[in-house]
Design a protein around this motif. Structure first.
Motif, PDB file in Angstrom:
ATOM      1  N   ARG A 152      -6.981   8.823   1.735  1.00 51.16           N
ATOM      2  CA  ARG A 152      -7.958   9.874   2.038  1.00 51.16           C
ATOM      3  C   ARG A 152      -7.324  10.918   2.953  1.00 51.16           C
ATOM      4  O   ARG A 152      -6.316  10.658   3.627  1.00 51.16           O
ATOM      5  CB  ARG A 152      -9.184   9.279   2.710  1.00 51.16           C
ATOM      6  CG  ARG A 152      -8.901   8.764   4.110  1.00 51.16           C
ATOM      7  CD  ARG A 152     -10.129   8.160   4.746  1.00 51.16           C
ATOM      8  NE  ARG A 152      -9.831   7.820   6.139  1.00 51.16           N
ATOM      9  CZ  ARG A 152     -10.696   7.283   6.961  1.00 51.16           C
ATOM     10  NH1 ARG A 152     -11.915   6.999   6.552  1.00 51.16           N
ATOM     11  NH2 ARG A 152     -10.359   7.021   8.197  1.00 51.16           N
ATOM     12  N   ASP A 191      -1.952  10.651  -3.974  1.00 49.82           N
ATOM     13  CA  ASP A 191      -3.256  11.076  -3.450  1.00 49.82           C
ATOM     14  C   ASP A 191      -4.196   9.899  -3.243  1.00 49.82           C
ATOM     15  O   ASP A 191      -5.393  10.088  -3.043  1.00 49.82           O
ATOM     16  CB  ASP A 191      -3.901  12.101  -4.384  1.00 49.82           C
ATOM     17  CG  ASP A 191      -3.133  13.405  -4.406  1.00 49.82           C
ATOM     18  OD1 ASP A 191      -2.611  13.807  -3.351  1.00 49.82           O
ATOM     19  OD2 ASP A 191      -3.043  14.022  -5.481  1.00 49.82           O
ATOM     20  N   LEU A 192      -3.648   8.685  -3.288  1.00 48.45           N
ATOM     21  CA  LEU A 192      -4.453   7.483  -3.138  1.00 48.45           C
ATOM     22  C   LEU A 192      -5.192   7.449  -1.803  1.00 48.45           C
ATOM     23  O   LEU A 192      -6.359   7.079  -1.729  1.00 48.45           O
ATOM     24  CB  LEU A 192      -3.550   6.252  -3.261  1.00 48.45           C
ATOM     25  CG  LEU A 192      -4.218   4.894  -3.216  1.00 48.45           C
ATOM     26  CD1 LEU A 192      -5.138   4.722  -4.414  1.00 48.45           C
ATOM     27  CD2 LEU A 192      -3.158   3.806  -3.205  1.00 48.45           C
ATOM     28  N   ARG A 229       3.552   6.210  -6.981  1.00 50.51           N
ATOM     29  CA  ARG A 229       2.903   6.543  -8.257  1.00 50.51           C
ATOM     30  C   ARG A 229       1.599   7.309  -8.067  1.00 50.51           C
ATOM     31  O   ARG A 229       1.202   8.084  -8.925  1.00 50.51           O
ATOM     32  CB  ARG A 229       2.631   5.265  -9.045  1.00 50.51           C
ATOM     33  CG  ARG A 229       3.919   4.630  -9.537  1.00 50.51           C
ATOM     34  CD  ARG A 229       3.705   3.522 -10.514  1.00 50.51           C
ATOM     35  NE  ARG A 229       2.979   3.992 -11.685  1.00 50.51           N
ATOM     36  CZ  ARG A 229       2.240   3.205 -12.439  1.00 50.51           C
ATOM     37  NH1 ARG A 229       2.134   1.924 -12.164  1.00 50.51           N
ATOM     38  NH2 ARG A 229       1.615   3.679 -13.484  1.00 50.51           N
ATOM     39  N   PHE A 230       0.935   7.047  -6.959  1.00 51.05           N
ATOM     40  CA  PHE A 230      -0.384   7.640  -6.714  1.00 51.05           C
ATOM     41  C   PHE A 230      -0.414   8.268  -5.316  1.00 51.05           C
ATOM     42  O   PHE A 230      -1.059   7.747  -4.403  1.00 51.05           O
ATOM     43  CB  PHE A 230      -1.476   6.581  -6.837  1.00 51.05           C
ATOM     44  CG  PHE A 230      -1.451   5.826  -8.138  1.00 51.05           C
ATOM     45  CD1 PHE A 230      -1.891   6.423  -9.306  1.00 51.05           C
ATOM     46  CD2 PHE A 230      -0.951   4.535  -8.191  1.00 51.05           C
ATOM     47  CE1 PHE A 230      -1.865   5.733 -10.503  1.00 51.05           C
ATOM     48  CE2 PHE A 230      -0.921   3.833  -9.391  1.00 51.05           C
ATOM     49  CZ  PHE A 230      -1.368   4.434 -10.553  1.00 51.05           C
ATOM     50  N   ARG A 248      -2.576  12.777   4.867  1.00 49.57           N
ATOM     51  CA  ARG A 248      -3.464  11.766   4.306  1.00 49.57           C
ATOM     52  C   ARG A 248      -3.222  10.436   5.012  1.00 49.57           C
ATOM     53  O   ARG A 248      -2.279  10.294   5.783  1.00 49.57           O
ATOM     54  CB  ARG A 248      -3.231  11.644   2.805  1.00 49.57           C
ATOM     55  CG  ARG A 248      -3.368  12.990   2.096  1.00 49.57           C
ATOM     56  CD  ARG A 248      -3.210  12.877   0.605  1.00 49.57           C
ATOM     57  NE  ARG A 248      -4.395  12.323  -0.027  1.00 49.57           N
ATOM     58  CZ  ARG A 248      -5.489  13.012  -0.330  1.00 49.57           C
ATOM     59  NH1 ARG A 248      -5.564  14.294  -0.050  1.00 49.57           N
ATOM     60  NH2 ARG A 248      -6.512  12.444  -0.919  1.00 49.57           N
ATOM     61  N   ARG A 304       2.540   1.890  -3.421  1.00 51.70           N
ATOM     62  CA  ARG A 304       1.659   2.483  -4.442  1.00 51.70           C
ATOM     63  C   ARG A 304       1.648   4.008  -4.368  1.00 51.70           C
ATOM     64  O   ARG A 304       1.361   4.693  -5.351  1.00 51.70           O
ATOM     65  CB  ARG A 304       0.248   1.925  -4.320  1.00 51.70           C
ATOM     66  CG  ARG A 304       0.120   0.503  -4.820  1.00 51.70           C
ATOM     67  CD  ARG A 304      -1.327   0.044  -4.908  1.00 51.70           C
ATOM     68  NE  ARG A 304      -1.945  -0.139  -3.610  1.00 51.70           N
ATOM     69  CZ  ARG A 304      -1.870  -1.252  -2.875  1.00 51.70           C
ATOM     70  NH1 ARG A 304      -1.182  -2.282  -3.299  1.00 51.70           N
ATOM     71  NH2 ARG A 304      -2.490  -1.331  -1.721  1.00 51.70           N
ATOM     72  N   LEU A 305       1.972   4.546  -3.207  1.00 49.35           N
ATOM     73  CA  LEU A 305       1.968   6.006  -3.052  1.00 49.35           C
ATOM     74  C   LEU A 305       3.031   6.682  -3.917  1.00 49.35           C
ATOM     75  O   LEU A 305       2.897   7.856  -4.247  1.00 49.35           O
ATOM     76  CB  LEU A 305       2.183   6.393  -1.587  1.00 49.35           C
ATOM     77  CG  LEU A 305       1.083   5.977  -0.616  1.00 49.35           C
ATOM     78  CD1 LEU A 305       1.487   6.306   0.806  1.00 49.35           C
ATOM     79  CD2 LEU A 305      -0.233   6.631  -0.982  1.00 49.35           C
ATOM     80  N   ARG A 350       1.945  14.371   2.093  1.00 43.84           N
ATOM     81  CA  ARG A 350       2.220  14.404   0.664  1.00 43.84           C
ATOM     82  C   ARG A 350       2.830  15.755   0.343  1.00 43.84           C
ATOM     83  O   ARG A 350       2.247  16.801   0.612  1.00 43.84           O
ATOM     84  CB  ARG A 350       0.934  14.212  -0.115  1.00 43.84           C
ATOM     85  CG  ARG A 350       1.151  14.115  -1.598  1.00 43.84           C
ATOM     86  CD  ARG A 350      -0.010  14.777  -2.329  1.00 43.84           C
ATOM     87  NE  ARG A 350      -0.023  14.482  -3.736  1.00 43.84           N
ATOM     88  CZ  ARG A 350       0.778  15.089  -4.626  1.00 43.84           C
ATOM     89  NH1 ARG A 350       1.651  15.984  -4.237  1.00 43.84           N
ATOM     90  NH2 ARG A 350       0.689  14.797  -5.897  1.00 43.84           N
ATOM     91  N   ALA A 408       0.839  -1.210   0.000  1.00 40.92           N
ATOM     92  CA  ALA A 408       0.000   0.000   0.000  1.00 40.92           C
ATOM     93  C   ALA A 408       0.867   1.250   0.000  1.00 40.92           C
ATOM     94  O   ALA A 408       0.610   2.197  -0.757  1.00 40.92           O
ATOM     95  CB  ALA A 408      -0.937  -0.005   1.203  1.00 40.92           C
ATOM     96  N   ILE A 445      -3.776   5.910   4.547  1.00 44.86           N
ATOM     97  CA  ILE A 445      -4.260   4.679   3.934  1.00 44.86           C
ATOM     98  C   ILE A 445      -4.770   3.835   5.080  1.00 44.86           C
ATOM     99  O   ILE A 445      -4.100   3.706   6.110  1.00 44.86           O
ATOM    100  CB  ILE A 445      -3.121   3.931   3.222  1.00 44.86           C
ATOM    101  CG1 ILE A 445      -2.569   4.761   2.080  1.00 44.86           C
ATOM    102  CG2 ILE A 445      -3.585   2.573   2.720  1.00 44.86           C
ATOM    103  CD1 ILE A 445      -1.311   4.182   1.492  1.00 44.86           C
TER     104      ILE A 445
END
Length: 99
Positions: free
Chosen positions: A50, A47-48, A44-45, A61, A41-42, A74, A38, A63
């Motif tokens: 919340r 803002d994944l 690349r993304f 933010r 993945r941040l 971020r 998890a 996860i």
């Protein structure tokens, strides 16, 4: 994006996985894999996750993986992992944001 871990966040992750491993090494390994995937993945993304519901700060933010919250900041080129907490625990956001 680069992923950086705050020292306290790494310790929280290690402590949680060690605690779970006392009873079930397989469960600890699976959770560690899920949390690392998890976080990975941040890169690349970013803002994944919340926004943390306790504050209205778009740079803070999280996860949520069952039973755990991974809080991060971020920034433009960096995602900084600040905390790995049990989901039912009320976070000390002042302390976490100061990491």
């Amino acid at each position: 994006m680069r992923i950086l871990w705050a020292g306290p966040a790494l310790r929280e992750l290690e402590e949680a996985l060690d605690y779970i491993a006392r009873d079930d090494r397989g469960a600890s390994d699976r959770l560690g894999h899920k949390l690392h995937a998890a976080v990975g993945r941040l890169a690349r993304f970013p803002d994944l996750g919340r926004m943390v519901p306790e504050v209205e700060d778009p740079t803070l933010r999280e996860i949520v993986e069952p039973a755990f919250r991974v809080m991060y900041e971020r920034h433009e080129e960096v995602v900084r992992i600040l905390a790995v907490l049990r989901a039912e625990r009320d976070p000390d956001l002042g302390e976490i944001q100061g990491r």
